[in-house]
Structure formats: C-alpha cells, structure tokens
Design a protein around this motif. Structure first.
Motif, PDB file in Angstrom:
ATOM      1  N   GLU A  71       0.829  -1.203   0.000  1.00 25.09           N
ATOM      2  CA  GLU A  71       0.000   0.000   0.000  1.00 25.09           C
ATOM      3  C   GLU A  71       0.868   1.260   0.000  1.00 25.09           C
ATOM      4  N   ILE A  74       2.170   1.776  -3.496  1.00 24.59           N
ATOM      5  CA  ILE A  74       1.120   2.257  -4.397  1.00 24.59           C
ATOM      6  C   ILE A  74       0.861   3.735  -4.152  1.00 24.59           C
ATOM      7  N   GLN A  75       0.820   4.126  -2.913  1.00 26.67           N
ATOM      8  CA  GLN A  75       0.611   5.551  -2.589  1.00 26.67           C
ATOM      9  C   GLN A  75       1.741   6.398  -3.160  1.00 26.67           C
ATOM     10  N   ALA A  77       3.614   5.768  -5.687  1.00 27.40           N
ATOM     11  CA  ALA A  77       3.538   5.770  -7.144  1.00 27.40           C
ATOM     12  C   ALA A  77       2.474   6.750  -7.640  1.00 27.40           C
ATOM     13  N   LYS A  78       1.440   6.946  -6.851  1.00 28.53           N
ATOM     14  CA  LYS A  78       0.368   7.871  -7.240  1.00 28.53           C
ATOM     15  C   LYS A  78       0.782   9.331  -7.112  1.00 28.53           C
ATOM     16  N   GLN A  79       1.800   9.604  -6.293  1.00 27.73           N
ATOM     17  CA  GLN A  79       2.212  10.982  -6.047  1.00 27.73           C
ATOM     18  C   GLN A  79       3.114  11.508  -7.127  1.00 27.73           C
TER      19      GLN A  79
END
Length: 79
Positions: A71, A74-75, A77-79
């Motif tokens: 998690e 993934i967080q 990578a989203k930023q």
C-alpha cells in the motif's frame, strides 16, 4: 552429431517427431526444451531499456526507496 531444430511451438506438429525418427533411426536422442529467458524482453524496446537504465542510475546514486507495505508503494507511485 549435433543437430539443432529451432521452431515456434505453434509450428510443432507430429511430423517433427517423424522427421527426427527418419534422421536418427534406431538411436537414442536427447531433446532439450529451452524457452525464452524471461528477462530477455526487458531491454527489448527503447522505452523498457530507458526505464532500466534510469533505475540502474538511481540505484547507483543511492536513490532507492524501500516500502514496508504494498500500500505504501502504491501511494508513492500515485504521487
């Protein structure tokens, strides 16, 4: 004697076995199956090669980031 047959599995038919029997009558033969190295495709395109080279440079520069959980990765990578 060594003979190499190289073909795609979609082209593999029972006639292949027949041709081996004809070429090597009443002999013991060894057939090796060697698939594509799973990593061969990685540098296969310019985009993949660029990503790999960038990752290697970042690793050499100590820019690697470790995550405790999926998690967190993934967080990030989203930023």
């Amino acid at each position: 004697m060594v003979t190499t047959y190289r073909l795609n599995t979609k082209d593999l038919e029972s006639t292949f076995i027949d041709s081996v029997r004809t070429a090597y009558p009443d002999q013991v033969v060894e057939i090796q199956i060697r698939g594509q190295d799973e990593t061969e495709y990685l540098p296969g395109t310019p985009a993949n090669r660029d990503r790999m080279e960038k990752a290697l440079r970042e690793a050499e520069e100590g820019k690697l980031v470790a995550f405790e959980t999926l998690e967190q990765a993934i967080q990030a990578a989203k930023q």
